[in-house]
Design a protein around this motif. Structure first.
Motif, PDB file in Angstrom:
ATOM      1  N   VAL B   6      42.064  14.786  -3.424  1.00 38.41           N
ATOM      2  CA  VAL B   6      42.145  13.874  -4.416  1.00 38.41           C
ATOM      3  C   VAL B   6      43.508  14.263  -5.199  1.00 38.41           C
ATOM      4  O   VAL B   6      43.884  15.241  -5.385  1.00 38.41           O
ATOM      5  CB  VAL B   6      40.956  13.967  -5.315  1.00 38.41           C
ATOM      6  CG1 VAL B   6      40.539  15.371  -5.926  1.00 38.41           C
ATOM      7  CG2 VAL B   6      41.267  12.677  -6.385  1.00 38.41           C
ATOM      8  N   PHE B   7      44.246  13.154  -5.426  1.00 40.87           N
ATOM      9  CA  PHE B   7      45.396  13.203  -6.317  1.00 40.87           C
ATOM     10  C   PHE B   7      45.076  12.726  -7.817  1.00 40.87           C
ATOM     11  O   PHE B   7      44.743  11.513  -7.773  1.00 40.87           O
ATOM     12  CB  PHE B   7      46.758  12.470  -5.819  1.00 40.87           C
ATOM     13  CG  PHE B   7      47.035  12.737  -4.569  1.00 40.87           C
ATOM     14  CD1 PHE B   7      47.947  14.288  -4.366  1.00 40.87           C
ATOM     15  CD2 PHE B   7      46.684  12.223  -3.288  1.00 40.87           C
ATOM     16  CE1 PHE B   7      48.439  14.662  -3.196  1.00 40.87           C
ATOM     17  CE2 PHE B   7      47.361  12.841  -2.131  1.00 40.87           C
ATOM     18  CZ  PHE B   7      47.950  13.943  -2.274  1.00 40.87           C
ATOM     19  N   LYS B  16      50.190   9.036  -9.368  1.00 41.81           N
ATOM     20  CA  LYS B  16      49.024   9.341  -8.206  1.00 41.81           C
ATOM     21  C   LYS B  16      49.086   8.443  -7.306  1.00 41.81           C
ATOM     22  O   LYS B  16      48.650   8.900  -6.120  1.00 41.81           O
ATOM     23  CB  LYS B  16      47.713   9.223  -8.996  1.00 41.81           C
ATOM     24  CG  LYS B  16      47.383  10.323 -10.398  1.00 41.81           C
ATOM     25  CD  LYS B  16      46.192  10.037 -11.114  1.00 41.81           C
ATOM     26  CE  LYS B  16      46.165   8.635 -11.954  1.00 41.81           C
ATOM     27  NZ  LYS B  16      46.919   8.638 -12.862  1.00 41.81           N
ATOM     28  N   THR B  17      49.012   7.240  -7.378  1.00 36.67           N
ATOM     29  CA  THR B  17      48.717   6.280  -6.195  1.00 36.67           C
ATOM     30  C   THR B  17      50.219   6.178  -5.289  1.00 36.67           C
ATOM     31  O   THR B  17      49.955   6.285  -4.107  1.00 36.67           O
ATOM     32  CB  THR B  17      48.775   4.684  -6.923  1.00 36.67           C
ATOM     33  OG1 THR B  17      47.641   4.812  -7.892  1.00 36.67           O
ATOM     34  CG2 THR B  17      48.582   3.804  -5.869  1.00 36.67           C
ATOM     35  N   ALA B  20      49.469   9.180  -3.136  1.00 38.13           N
ATOM     36  CA  ALA B  20      48.171   9.171  -2.521  1.00 38.13           C
ATOM     37  C   ALA B  20      48.601   8.025  -1.231  1.00 38.13           C
ATOM     38  O   ALA B  20      48.468   8.497   0.045  1.00 38.13           O
ATOM     39  CB  ALA B  20      47.034   8.412  -3.059  1.00 38.13           C
ATOM     40  N   ALA B  24      49.292   9.562   2.441  1.00 38.07           N
ATOM     41  CA  ALA B  24      48.498   9.105   3.754  1.00 38.07           C
ATOM     42  C   ALA B  24      49.398   8.595   4.769  1.00 38.07           C
ATOM     43  O   ALA B  24      49.070   9.065   5.945  1.00 38.07           O
ATOM     44  CB  ALA B  24      47.611   8.066   3.033  1.00 38.07           C
ATOM     45  N   LEU B  36      42.390   6.308   3.310  1.00 34.25           N
ATOM     46  CA  LEU B  36      42.964   6.399   2.067  1.00 34.25           C
ATOM     47  C   LEU B  36      41.524   5.694   1.267  1.00 34.25           C
ATOM     48  O   LEU B  36      41.271   4.648   1.706  1.00 34.25           O
ATOM     49  CB  LEU B  36      44.115   5.578   1.952  1.00 34.25           C
ATOM     50  CG  LEU B  36      44.782   5.118   0.577  1.00 34.25           C
ATOM     51  CD1 LEU B  36      45.128   6.641  -0.009  1.00 34.25           C
ATOM     52  CD2 LEU B  36      45.934   4.162   0.794  1.00 34.25           C
ATOM     53  N   ASP B  38      40.659   3.884  -2.091  1.00 32.55           N
ATOM     54  CA  ASP B  38      41.276   3.535  -3.448  1.00 32.55           C
ATOM     55  C   ASP B  38      39.994   3.180  -4.537  1.00 32.55           C
ATOM     56  O   ASP B  38      38.877   2.559  -4.406  1.00 32.55           O
ATOM     57  CB  ASP B  38      41.585   2.050  -3.354  1.00 32.55           C
ATOM     58  CG  ASP B  38      42.604   1.566  -4.633  1.00 32.55           C
ATOM     59  OD1 ASP B  38      42.253   2.227  -5.550  1.00 32.55           O
ATOM     60  OD2 ASP B  38      43.140   0.620  -4.601  1.00 32.55           O
ATOM     61  N   ALA B  45      46.510   1.091  -4.918  1.00 39.37           N
ATOM     62  CA  ALA B  45      46.742   1.651  -3.613  1.00 39.37           C
ATOM     63  C   ALA B  45      46.422   0.531  -2.494  1.00 39.37           C
ATOM     64  O   ALA B  45      46.915   0.690  -1.741  1.00 39.37           O
ATOM     65  CB  ALA B  45      45.623   2.746  -3.188  1.00 39.37           C
ATOM     66  N   ILE B 123      41.805  10.688   1.476  1.00 38.39           N
ATOM     67  CA  ILE B 123      42.784  10.738   0.389  1.00 38.39           C
ATOM     68  C   ILE B 123      42.174   9.760  -0.513  1.00 38.39           C
ATOM     69  O   ILE B 123      41.998   8.829  -0.357  1.00 38.39           O
ATOM     70  CB  ILE B 123      44.133  10.585   0.793  1.00 38.39           C
ATOM     71  CG1 ILE B 123      44.523  11.277   2.021  1.00 38.39           C
ATOM     72  CG2 ILE B 123      45.157  10.504  -0.306  1.00 38.39           C
ATOM     73  CD1 ILE B 123      45.770  12.245   1.779  1.00 38.39           C
ATOM     74  N   ASP B 125      42.452   8.053  -4.444  1.00 40.92           N
ATOM     75  CA  ASP B 125      43.273   7.650  -5.595  1.00 40.92           C
ATOM     76  C   ASP B 125      42.380   7.385  -6.651  1.00 40.92           C
ATOM     77  O   ASP B 125      41.856   6.138  -6.582  1.00 40.92           O
ATOM     78  CB  ASP B 125      44.087   6.451  -5.054  1.00 40.92           C
ATOM     79  CG  ASP B 125      45.075   6.207  -6.233  1.00 40.92           C
ATOM     80  OD1 ASP B 125      45.323   7.116  -7.037  1.00 40.92           O
ATOM     81  OD2 ASP B 125      45.451   4.948  -6.166  1.00 40.92           O
TER      82      ASP B 125
END
Ligand SMILES: Nc1ncnc2c1ncn2[C@@H]1O[C@H](COP(=O)(O)OP(=O)(O)OP(=O)(O)O)[C@@H](O)[C@H]1O
Ligand SMILES: [Mg+2]
Lengths: 144, 253
Positions: B6-7, B16-17, B20, B24, B36, B38, B45, B123, B125
């Motif tokens: 997680v970011f 962050k987005t 991510a 990804a 990914l 969202d 994202a 991953i 976001d």
């Protein structure tokens, strides 16, 4: 020029200062033993540090759960509150305030009998606990 | 083994987005199977991959709500090896209503870990707030990377994030580790940048300072075209930096 400016600026707040202000354990991760995990970083040969983190975590878990329970009660979500207080009591069974609040949550959910049992349990530890006595009176007055 | 990453940063707008989405894609380019996820009602994202957020189709909200299975909400993207669980506006209901029981913070974790996934990386976001959605993401991950601009106030936010990691460790997920801190909007020439980098190294160790992401206009433009940086400007500084970051994360394990 830049050098002069730097010299005239008072010492700054560092990341370490901020972490300490927030009561967050500051510890460098183990470097050469392959243990890189942040939450595992004191587990190698620093037992006392590990203990410190463990007790710090315990304080945080009870604190977090207690606050969330109270917020849920205020928010009129007694079922959530019950979950938080029960989880807290699983970690720290003698937490009197959590027991008192759990009884409120149970009562609001209609489980007056359960609420009474919890309050009576509080009185075993603290026979003079004013809130427990008062809440038992309320339960008496509504016939439970 | 799937790595769940997680970011996160409770501070808004710290990339962050962007991180991510582009990490990804970079991992997908390295031939990993990447999902990914969202988790933000803003659905940035989802938009960044050129998809239109649609509350009418099964999405992350339906998954968290128990109205769909994991396989129903995973969509292939146009990028090879990269799938997405999209978000949509209705996700905000979860955030507003909040959990109805303490176990709800585990909802995502339970869904993700209940069966073996055919993915190398998941991953996530999350939104900037520390609500149900972020806690779900942190509770479901093993690694958290913190993107942060090199400002004093962001460092304050970093300290808060570290505290949050301890809280998550204690209350929901003992397996969550700090993977690293990612300097974003990076300008190596400022004094504050050097000071904060020094602080991070001194406090956590060098291994926790991820390669920086420099300020790069192509990174800001790409989402407007529904493209990642590797599609929009594959030779840009942004693409170079995100490739280096993805390699760092890949080698971190
Ligand atoms: N390195 C960069 N250079 C220039 N612009 C950037 C860079 N990284 C991100 N941006 C831009 O900065 C803005 C914020 O980035 P982003 O949306 O990724 O942040 P966020 O942390 O996900 O925000 P939120 O908290 O709202 O979810 C976006 O417009 C993005 O395109
Ligand atoms: Mg975002």
């Amino acid at each position: 020029m830049t050098e002069n400016c730097q010299n005239s600026i008072p010492s700054r707040v560092t990341l370490k200062d901020l972490l300490m202000q927030k009561n967050v354990p500051v510890s460098r991760p183990a470097q050469d033993n392959g243990q890189e995990g942040f939450n595992r970083n004191c587990s190698c040969d620093q037992y006392s540090c590990d203990q410190e983190i463990a007790s710090h975590r315990l304080m945080q878990i009870t604190d977090t759960l207690f606050k969330r329970g109270v917020a849920a009660l205020k928010d009129d979500r007694p079922c959530c509150a019950r979950g938080f207080f029960e989880t807290l009591l699983a970690v720290e069974p003698d937490h009197i305030k959590a027991r008192l609040n759990l009884s409120v949550a149970l009562s609001r959910m209609g489980d007056h009998k359960g609420a009474r049992t919890v309050l009576e349990g509080v009185l075993v530890n603290e026979p003079d606990n004013a809130i427990a006595l008062q809440n038992l009176e309320v339960l008496d007055s509504i016939g439970f | 083994m799937t790595r769940h990453i997680v970011f996160a940063n409770r501070k808004g707008g710290c990339a962050k987005t962007t991180t991510a989405v582009n990490v990804a894609h970079s991992l997908a380019l390295k031939n990993y199977r990447v999902l990914l996820m969202d988790l933000d009602p803003q659905a940035h994202a989802t938009l960044s991959l050129g998809m239109v957020p649609n509350p009418g189709v099964p999405n992350i909200y339906t998954l968290l709500d128990g109205g769909a299975n994991l396989e129903d909400v995973i969509y292939p993207s146009r990028i090879a090896n990269l799938s997405i669980i999209p978000s949509s506006r209705n996700l905000s209901v979860v955030e507003i209503e909040g959990p109805c029981f303490s176990a709800d913070e585990h909802r995502l974790s339970e869904v993700l870990h209940s069966k073996k996934m055919d993915m190398d990386y998941v991953i996530m976001d999350p939104p900037p707030s520390v609500g149900t959605l972020s806690v779900n993401a942190l509770a479901a991950s093993e690694e958290v990377y913190i993107p942060m601009p090199m400002h004093f106030l962001a460092m304050e936010g970093l300290a808060e994030m570290v505290r949050l990691i301890y809280q998550i460790n204690a209350a929901w997920n003992p397996g969550l580790s700090l993977g690293g801190i990612i300097p974003t909007f990076y300008n190596k020439n400022t004094r504050i940048t050097k000071e904060i980098e020094g602080d991070i190294v001194q406090t956590f160790g060098e291994k926790f300072l991820a390669p920086p992401i420099r300020q790069n206009v192509a990174l800001a433009e790409a989402p407007g075209h529904g493209l990642t940086i590797f599609e929009y400007a594959p030779k840009s500084i942004g693409a170079l930096d995100y490739d280096a970051l993805a390699s760092f994360i890949d080698e971190r394990h």
